[in-house]
Write a protein that holds these residues in place. Structure first.
Motif, PDB file in Angstrom:
ATOM      1  N   GLY A   9      -4.358   1.959  -2.247  1.00 53.31           N
ATOM      2  CA  GLY A   9      -4.429   3.397  -2.450  1.00 53.31           C
ATOM      3  C   GLY A   9      -3.122   4.151  -2.304  1.00 53.31           C
ATOM      4  N   ASP A  10      -3.136   5.374  -2.862  1.00 58.12           N
ATOM      5  CA  ASP A  10      -1.929   6.191  -3.013  1.00 58.12           C
ATOM      6  C   ASP A  10      -0.863   5.382  -3.753  1.00 58.12           C
ATOM      7  OD1 ASP A  10      -3.279   8.202  -1.816  1.00 58.12           O
ATOM      8  OD2 ASP A  10      -2.051   8.322  -0.014  1.00 58.12           O
ATOM      9  N   MET A  11      -1.310   4.803  -4.843  1.00 56.09           N
ATOM     10  CA  MET A  11      -0.416   3.981  -5.650  1.00 56.09           C
ATOM     11  C   MET A  11       0.540   4.877  -6.447  1.00 56.09           C
ATOM     12  SD  MET A  11      -2.037   1.603  -4.327  1.00 56.09           S
ATOM     13  CE  MET A  11      -0.876   0.335  -4.762  1.00 56.09           C
ATOM     14  N   THR A  66       0.816  -1.213   0.000  1.00 56.55           N
ATOM     15  CA  THR A  66       0.000   0.000   0.000  1.00 56.55           C
ATOM     16  C   THR A  66       0.847   1.258   0.000  1.00 56.55           C
ATOM     17  OG1 THR A  66      -1.941   1.011   1.024  1.00 56.55           O
ATOM     18  CG2 THR A  66      -0.248   0.163   2.538  1.00 56.55           C
ATOM     19  N   ASP A  67       0.224   2.336  -0.475  1.00 53.66           N
ATOM     20  CA  ASP A  67       0.850   3.662  -0.442  1.00 53.66           C
ATOM     21  C   ASP A  67       2.236   3.617  -1.075  1.00 53.66           C
ATOM     22  OD1 ASP A  67      -1.071   5.488   1.461  1.00 53.66           O
ATOM     23  OD2 ASP A  67      -1.157   3.374   1.991  1.00 53.66           O
ATOM     24  N   THR A  68       2.251   3.126  -2.306  1.00 51.82           N
ATOM     25  CA  THR A  68       3.508   2.991  -3.045  1.00 51.82           C
ATOM     26  C   THR A  68       4.025   4.348  -3.531  1.00 51.82           C
ATOM     27  OG1 THR A  68       2.158   2.457  -4.985  1.00 51.82           O
ATOM     28  CG2 THR A  68       3.096   0.622  -3.786  1.00 51.82           C
ATOM     29  N   LEU A  74     -10.268  -0.444   2.258  1.00 50.06           N
ATOM     30  CA  LEU A  74     -10.428   0.946   1.848  1.00 50.06           C
ATOM     31  C   LEU A  74      -9.102   1.662   2.068  1.00 50.06           C
ATOM     32  CD1 LEU A  74     -12.595   2.811   4.549  1.00 50.06           C
ATOM     33  CD2 LEU A  74     -11.418   0.668   4.968  1.00 50.06           C
ATOM     34  N   HIS A  75      -9.025   2.926   1.644  1.00 49.22           N
ATOM     35  CA  HIS A  75      -7.751   3.642   1.788  1.00 49.22           C
ATOM     36  C   HIS A  75      -7.615   4.322   3.146  1.00 49.22           C
ATOM     37  CE1 HIS A  75      -4.106   5.718   0.838  1.00 49.22           C
ATOM     38  NE2 HIS A  75      -4.655   6.875   1.151  1.00 49.22           N
ATOM     39  N   HIS A  76      -8.576   5.164   3.499  1.00 55.69           N
ATOM     40  CA  HIS A  76      -8.450   5.952   4.729  1.00 55.69           C
ATOM     41  C   HIS A  76      -8.808   5.131   5.968  1.00 55.69           C
ATOM     42  CE1 HIS A  76      -8.863   9.052   1.588  1.00 55.69           C
ATOM     43  NE2 HIS A  76      -8.157   9.815   2.391  1.00 55.69           N
ATOM     44  N   GLY A  87      -5.023   1.540   4.277  1.00 51.95           N
ATOM     45  CA  GLY A  87      -3.678   2.081   4.068  1.00 51.95           C
ATOM     46  C   GLY A  87      -3.587   3.477   4.659  1.00 51.95           C
ATOM     47  N   HIS A  88      -3.078   4.411   3.906  1.00 53.29           N
ATOM     48  CA  HIS A  88      -3.056   5.849   4.169  1.00 53.29           C
ATOM     49  C   HIS A  88      -2.158   6.283   5.332  1.00 53.29           C
ATOM     50  CE1 HIS A  88      -4.347   9.974   3.881  1.00 53.29           C
ATOM     51  NE2 HIS A  88      -4.765   9.986   5.129  1.00 53.29           N
ATOM     52  N   ILE A  89      -2.135   5.536   6.422  1.00 51.72           N
ATOM     53  CA  ILE A  89      -1.462   6.047   7.632  1.00 51.72           C
ATOM     54  C   ILE A  89      -0.004   5.605   7.725  1.00 51.72           C
ATOM     55  CG2 ILE A  89      -3.605   6.326   8.913  1.00 51.72           C
ATOM     56  CD1 ILE A  89      -2.956   3.718  10.412  1.00 51.72           C
ATOM     57  N   GLY A 117      -6.589   5.994  -3.476  1.00 56.07           N
ATOM     58  CA  GLY A 117      -6.366   6.831  -2.300  1.00 56.07           C
ATOM     59  C   GLY A 117      -6.474   8.297  -2.679  1.00 56.07           C
ATOM     60  N   ASN A 118      -6.175   9.161  -1.729  1.00 56.57           N
ATOM     61  CA  ASN A 118      -6.327  10.597  -1.977  1.00 56.57           C
ATOM     62  C   ASN A 118      -5.360  11.120  -3.036  1.00 56.57           C
ATOM     63  OD1 ASN A 118      -4.945   9.816   0.619  1.00 56.57           O
ATOM     64  ND2 ASN A 118      -4.020  11.842   0.359  1.00 56.57           N
ATOM     65  N   HIS A 119      -4.226  10.444  -3.240  1.00 55.79           N
ATOM     66  CA  HIS A 119      -3.272  10.909  -4.248  1.00 55.79           C
ATOM     67  C   HIS A 119      -3.584  10.386  -5.649  1.00 55.79           C
ATOM     68  CE1 HIS A 119       0.005  12.787  -1.798  1.00 55.79           C
ATOM     69  NE2 HIS A 119      -0.633  12.135  -0.841  1.00 55.79           N
TER      70      HIS A 119
END
Ligand SMILES: [Fe+2]
Length: 279
Positions: free
Chosen positions: A66-68, A24-26, A166-168, A205-207, A96-98
């Motif tokens: 997310g935030d890939m 996650t969050d790559t 989910l992402h957040h 993910g996200h955190i 994700g948000n990004h």
């Protein structure tokens, strides 16, 4: 809206237990070798993938939560898809948000990558979109909550156990700056899940840090980023020197989940620990 379509996919599993990896969050940049807080995110992801390949030879599916891409770029998504394919033939992403969901969809040639209701062995994986376009924080909203209920109704009718991704983060984690970004309608999310006892885990993910908790007997899990880590318990943005990593999950046919994280052990990664943020 088209992004809230219920997209089912029947995935293959090699045995009774479903083996998943969450990467996650790559935060891949548009250019190969681009950096986030001084860390080359292509390199750190490759190191995580190499370690996962050594430690987890059996993988049924890869989850990208997310935030890939750090700036939602098509080039980053193309590279990510090929990196993930080194580990496993089945991969699923959520935004994700990004991220830019429309660009993610452009690399989804087979119409499978962005499935949000995946049936695999005795399990159902429900992948939700908590992105609020243009915002850092998350929210599910009526469309995603309706999709969640529809998917879980079908999963329960089919006798499946469910893992919701989910992402957040849907719970406060004790880090003030990140907790401002948690899922705004988390109360409705958990009120929904309370009616579905076959939901055995919630994964996000996200955190950029590990969380392992329980809620009403269900697993709550968050995981390291494959690049920069965030310092647990910090009131303000703070990067952490912990190494990049991934999460493994074993979903058993009786509804039990075994899971843990692994961080890259054999390399040092540059990261600017004094940075005030990157959002
Ligand atoms: Fe994020």
């Amino acid at each position: 809206m088209s992004e809230f379509r219920h997209l089912r996919h029947h995935a293959g599993a090699s045995g009774d237990t479903v083996h998943l990896l969450q990467l996650t969050d790559t935060h891949l940049e548009r250019e190969f070798g681009g950096k986030l807080l001084g860390m080359d995110t292509d390199h750190s992801l490759q190191a995580v993938i190499s370690q996962a390949a050594r430690e987890r030879p059996q993988v049924d599916a890869l989850l990208g939560t997310g935030d890939m891409s750090n700036h939602g770029s098509l080039e980053a998504y193309r590279r990510l898809k090929s990196y993930f394919a080194q580990l496993c033939g089945q991969q699923f992403w959520l935004p994700g948000n990004h991220d830019d969901r429309s660009l993610m969809a452009l690399v989804d040639d087979a119409g499978v990558l962005l499935s949000n209701d995946i049936r695999i062995g005795a399990w159902q994986l429900v992948l939700l979109d908590s992105q609020i376009p243009g915002r850092v924080g998350g929210r599910l909203g009526p469309g995603q909550l309706a999709l969640l209920r529809a998917a879980l109704d079908e999963g329960a009718a089919a006798g499946l156990y469910s893992l919701v991704c989910l992402h957040h983060q849907p719970v406060a984690i004790g880090s003030r700056w990140l907790d401002r970004q948690m899922v705004a309608d988390a109360d409705e999310f958990f009120a929904t899940l309370a009616g579905y006892p076959r939901v055995r885990g919630i994964l996000w993910g996200h955190i950029h840090q590990q969380v392992d908790r329980e809620w009403q007997g269900r697993r709550l899990m968050a995981s390291p980023s494959t690049c920069v880590q965030f310092a647990p318990g910090s009131d303000n943005f703070k990067a952490d020197a912990a190494a990049p990593g991934y999460r493994w999950l074993e979903l058993h046919s009786d509804g039990r989940i075994d899971s843990g994280i692994s961080r890259v052990e054999d390399q040092h990664f540059e990261v600017d620990l004094e940075s005030g943020g990157y959002l």
